[in-house]
Scaffold this motif. Structure first.
Motif, PDB file in Angstrom:
ATOM      1  N   UNK A 137       1.120  -1.145   0.141  1.00 11.75           N
ATOM      2  CA  UNK A 137      -0.427  -0.296   0.267  1.00 11.75           C
ATOM      3  C   UNK A 137       0.815   0.921  -0.074  1.00 11.75           C
ATOM      4  N   UNK A 138       1.527   1.422   0.683  1.00 15.06           N
ATOM      5  CA  UNK A 138       2.941   2.225   1.032  1.00 15.06           C
ATOM      6  C   UNK A 138       3.036   2.859  -0.719  1.00 15.06           C
ATOM      7  N   UNK A 139       3.886   1.557  -0.728  1.00 21.95           N
ATOM      8  CA  UNK A 139       4.281   1.339  -1.796  1.00 21.95           C
ATOM      9  C   UNK A 139       4.077   2.324  -3.209  1.00 21.95           C
ATOM     10  N   UNK A 140       2.878   2.326  -3.505  1.00 22.14           N
ATOM     11  CA  UNK A 140       1.574   2.065  -4.418  1.00 22.14           C
ATOM     12  C   UNK A 140       1.693   3.749  -3.820  1.00 22.14           C
ATOM     13  N   UNK A 141       1.276   3.939  -3.107  1.00 18.95           N
ATOM     14  CA  UNK A 141       0.394   5.187  -2.373  1.00 18.95           C
ATOM     15  C   UNK A 141       2.285   6.707  -3.347  1.00 18.95           C
ATOM     16  N   UNK A 142       2.973   5.980  -2.810  1.00 16.81           N
ATOM     17  CA  UNK A 142       4.078   7.335  -2.594  1.00 16.81           C
ATOM     18  C   UNK A 142       4.023   8.088  -4.194  1.00 16.81           C
ATOM     19  N   UNK A 143       3.965   8.091  -5.280  1.00 18.23           N
ATOM     20  CA  UNK A 143       3.383   8.751  -6.805  1.00 18.23           C
ATOM     21  C   UNK A 143       1.762   9.443  -6.089  1.00 18.23           C
ATOM     22  N   UNK A 144       1.081   9.567  -5.255  1.00 20.21           N
ATOM     23  CA  UNK A 144       0.476  10.196  -5.270  1.00 20.21           C
ATOM     24  C   UNK A 144       0.479  10.794  -4.020  1.00 20.21           C
ATOM     25  N   UNK A 145       1.272  11.054  -3.104  1.00 22.24           N
ATOM     26  CA  UNK A 145       1.809  11.748  -2.715  1.00 22.24           C
ATOM     27  C   UNK A 145       2.316  13.379  -3.017  1.00 22.24           C
ATOM     28  N   UNK A 146       2.319  13.279  -4.615  1.00 19.04           N
ATOM     29  CA  UNK A 146       2.448  14.258  -5.211  1.00 19.04           C
ATOM     30  C   UNK A 146       1.451  14.810  -5.870  1.00 19.04           C
ATOM     31  N   UNK A 147       1.141  13.378  -6.736  1.00 25.90           N
ATOM     32  CA  UNK A 147       0.056  13.737  -7.883  1.00 25.90           C
ATOM     33  C   UNK A 147      -1.392  14.516  -7.238  1.00 25.90           C
ATOM     34  N   UNK A 148      -1.420  13.999  -6.120  1.00 24.00           N
ATOM     35  CA  UNK A 148      -2.894  13.480  -5.587  1.00 24.00           C
ATOM     36  C   UNK A 148      -3.191  13.742  -3.603  1.00 24.00           C
ATOM     37  N   UNK A 149      -2.347  14.812  -3.435  1.00 16.66           N
ATOM     38  CA  UNK A 149      -1.996  14.790  -1.957  1.00 16.66           C
ATOM     39  C   UNK A 149      -3.683  14.932  -1.523  1.00 16.66           C
ATOM     40  N   UNK A 150      -4.279  15.344  -2.170  1.00  9.35           N
ATOM     41  CA  UNK A 150      -5.869  15.960  -1.200  1.00  9.35           C
ATOM     42  C   UNK A 150      -5.980  14.145  -0.660  1.00  9.35           C
ATOM     43  N   UNK A 151      -5.981  13.037  -1.289  1.00  3.33           N
ATOM     44  CA  UNK A 151      -6.538  12.110  -0.221  1.00  3.33           C
ATOM     45  C   UNK A 151      -5.544  11.471   0.791  1.00  3.33           C
ATOM     46  N   UNK A 152      -4.532  12.558   1.328  1.00  8.33           N
ATOM     47  CA  UNK A 152      -3.923  12.282   2.473  1.00  8.33           C
ATOM     48  C   UNK A 152      -4.876  12.669   3.277  1.00  8.33           C
ATOM     49  N   UNK A 153      -5.459  14.049   3.414  1.00 12.76           N
ATOM     50  CA  UNK A 153      -5.744  14.921   3.972  1.00 12.76           C
ATOM     51  C   UNK A 153      -8.300  14.753   4.648  1.00 12.76           C
ATOM     52  N   UNK A 154      -8.085  13.087   4.160  1.00 11.74           N
ATOM     53  CA  UNK A 154      -9.434  12.857   4.109  1.00 11.74           C
ATOM     54  C   UNK A 154      -9.758  13.321   6.052  1.00 11.74           C
ATOM     55  N   UNK A 155     -10.866  13.039   6.617  1.00 16.53           N
ATOM     56  CA  UNK A 155     -10.867  12.898   7.908  1.00 16.53           C
ATOM     57  C   UNK A 155     -10.073  13.834   8.912  1.00 16.53           C
ATOM     58  N   UNK A 156     -10.259  14.851   8.840  1.00 18.03           N
ATOM     59  CA  UNK A 156      -9.578  15.830   9.215  1.00 18.03           C
ATOM     60  C   UNK A 156      -7.987  15.097  10.026  1.00 18.03           C
ATOM     61  N   UNK A 157      -7.406  14.708   8.101  1.00 19.46           N
ATOM     62  CA  UNK A 157      -6.078  14.587   8.027  1.00 19.46           C
ATOM     63  C   UNK A 157      -5.302  13.238   8.658  1.00 19.46           C
ATOM     64  N   UNK A 158      -6.327  12.491   9.098  1.00 21.08           N
ATOM     65  CA  UNK A 158      -6.059  11.041   9.413  1.00 21.08           C
ATOM     66  C   UNK A 158      -5.139  10.353   8.621  1.00 21.08           C
ATOM     67  N   UNK A 159      -5.115  10.102   7.539  1.00 16.16           N
ATOM     68  CA  UNK A 159      -4.301   8.968   6.663  1.00 16.16           C
ATOM     69  C   UNK A 159      -2.836   9.635   7.184  1.00 16.16           C
ATOM     70  N   UNK A 160      -2.359  11.601   7.159  1.00 15.56           N
ATOM     71  CA  UNK A 160      -1.443  12.213   7.530  1.00 15.56           C
ATOM     72  C   UNK A 160      -1.103  11.397   9.149  1.00 15.56           C
ATOM     73  N   UNK A 161      -2.121  11.460  10.430  1.00 14.70           N
ATOM     74  CA  UNK A 161      -1.956  10.838  11.214  1.00 14.70           C
ATOM     75  C   UNK A 161      -1.185   9.065  11.362  1.00 14.70           C
ATOM     76  N   UNK A 162      -1.891   8.683  10.674  1.00  9.35           N
ATOM     77  CA  UNK A 162      -1.454   7.078  10.646  1.00  9.35           C
ATOM     78  C   UNK A 162       0.711   7.149   9.523  1.00  9.35           C
ATOM     79  N   UNK A 163       0.891   8.162   8.874  1.00 11.38           N
ATOM     80  CA  UNK A 163       1.589   8.165   8.451  1.00 11.38           C
ATOM     81  C   UNK A 163       2.634   8.477   9.033  1.00 11.38           C
TER      82      UNK A 163
END
Length: 364
Positions: free
Chosen positions: A23-49
């Motif tokens: 999951x983390x390997x496949x998500x790396x490109x999206x951290x530049x192209x679609x950062x908004x997906x990591x901002x859902x639920x008050x940055x819950x994905x960022x907290x998990x990272x």
């Protein structure tokens, strides 16, 4: 119904390590192209990272890479830079000689310094590893890591070059400038003297970051006597050598120059990056803001070197900085408006003179 990408983000917390790795390997490109997906639920994905920084090294590699890229977003940057647990984890890990992700941690620190409140790192303390030979102040550990880690001598997987950008951004703050010019009790050394030796280093990143750090610290005018003293920081040779080429000067000029500037080899070349040259010229301009600084630079014949730099470096920023410095050095009387050209020089973040620092977040 969640999209496939949103489902993929959810897999980073899967209890199975192999699932988290994929999951983390496949998500790396999206951290530049679609950062908004990591901002859902008050940055819950960022907290998990943040939590996954402690995961298996390969998973942590992908996680830290994503956090580096995501820190380009101001909301995420604030979340990272103000989280003391994140900073503690980075500081604890980066000094471990065997940590495989130390370079990535250096990049992340450099990006976090874009948040002004990150300057509180100056107060951080932690036990140092024996191999580092530092004390418990985190800034001292980072400076020693930068010095001892060059050429991968401390950690065979890291060169710590990006710490130069960290120092450059932190040195925009007055309290950090004070740190860089104060002799440290544990080794009796002024921190800035540890950095100055890298002004002609092979790494562009180190040279840029160190040049900007020196310039930013030079905004502290009361410390200029330390900058010019041979017994203290003695900065002039380390600023003048990178802007000096293989030009020949007349004997009178040469004999008055600093010893390090005399009898240079015929293949001596000035720095290939005009932005770095501009930064060094602007440091000289700052040091000329006092009568003592101007008199000293006239005495050691800085003018001929600046003259040749202006003549040979066809770069608008360099030539403008040279023009301003020459105007100051050619004056016979003290500048009655000495603060003017200090305020005219912009502080640098180490990514390159004249660029918007906020757009200079490191991406991987």
């Amino acid at each position: 119904m969640p999209t496939e990408l949103e489902e993929l983000v959810g897999f980073i917390t899967n209890p199975k390590p192999d699932i988290r790795l994929l999951a983390t390997e496949h998500l790396v490109p999206y951290s530049t192209s679609q950062p908004s997906i990591f901002k859902a639920d008050n940055l819950k994905p960022v907290d998990n990272l943040k939590l996954l920084m402690k995961d298996h090294p390969k998973i942590a590699e992908h996680v830290i890479t994503m956090l580096i890229n995501l820190s380009a977003d101001r909301e995420i940057l604030e979340s990272l830079a103000t989280d003391q647990r994140v900073l503690d984890e980075i500081l604890n890990r980066i000094v471990i000689p065997s940590d495989p992700n130390a370079n990535l941690l250096s990049m992340l620190l450099a990006n976090l310094a874009k948040w002004d409140a990150f300057k509180t790192i100056i107060d951080k303390r932690q036990p140092p590893p024996d191999e580092l030979g530092s004390n418990d102040l985190a800034m001292n550990q980072l400076v020693d890591l930068f010095v001892k880690g060059a050429d991968k001598k401390y950690n065979k997987r890291a060169d710590f070059d990006h710490l130069a950008y960290l120092f450059a951004d932190l040195s925009k703050h007055a309290e950090i400038r004070q740190y860089f010019v104060q002799k440290q009790e544990y080794d009796g050394v002024i921190p800035l003297t540890k950095l100055k030796v890298f002004t002609e280093y092979k790494s562009d990143i180190r040279r840029k970051g160190v040049a900007s750090t020196i310039k930013n610290v030079a905004f502290d005018v009361p410390s200029h006597p330390l900058f010019l003293s041979e017994d203290d920081i003695d900065i002039l040779p380390y600023v003048l050598l990178p802007i000096t080429g293989n030009e020949e000067y007349d004997e009178e000029e040469t004999m008055s120059m600093l010893p390090d500037l005399q009898l240079l080899p015929p293949d001596k070349q000035r720095d290939a990056d005009p932005n770095i040259i501009q930064t060094h010229i602007e440091t000289l301009l700052l040091l000329s803001s006092t009568r003592q600084g101007r008199d000293h630079m006239r005495e050691v014949k800085v003018y001929p070197i600046v003259r040749e730099t202006h003549l040979r470096v066809k770069h608008e920023g360099v030539q403008d900085a040279c023009d301003r410095l020459v105007q100051v050095l050619m004056r016979d009387k003290a500048d009655p408006d000495k603060a003017t050209h200090v305020e005219d020089v912009e502080q640098g973040g180490g990514r390159g003179a004249g660029e918007d620092d906020d757009e200079q977040i490191i991406e991987v």
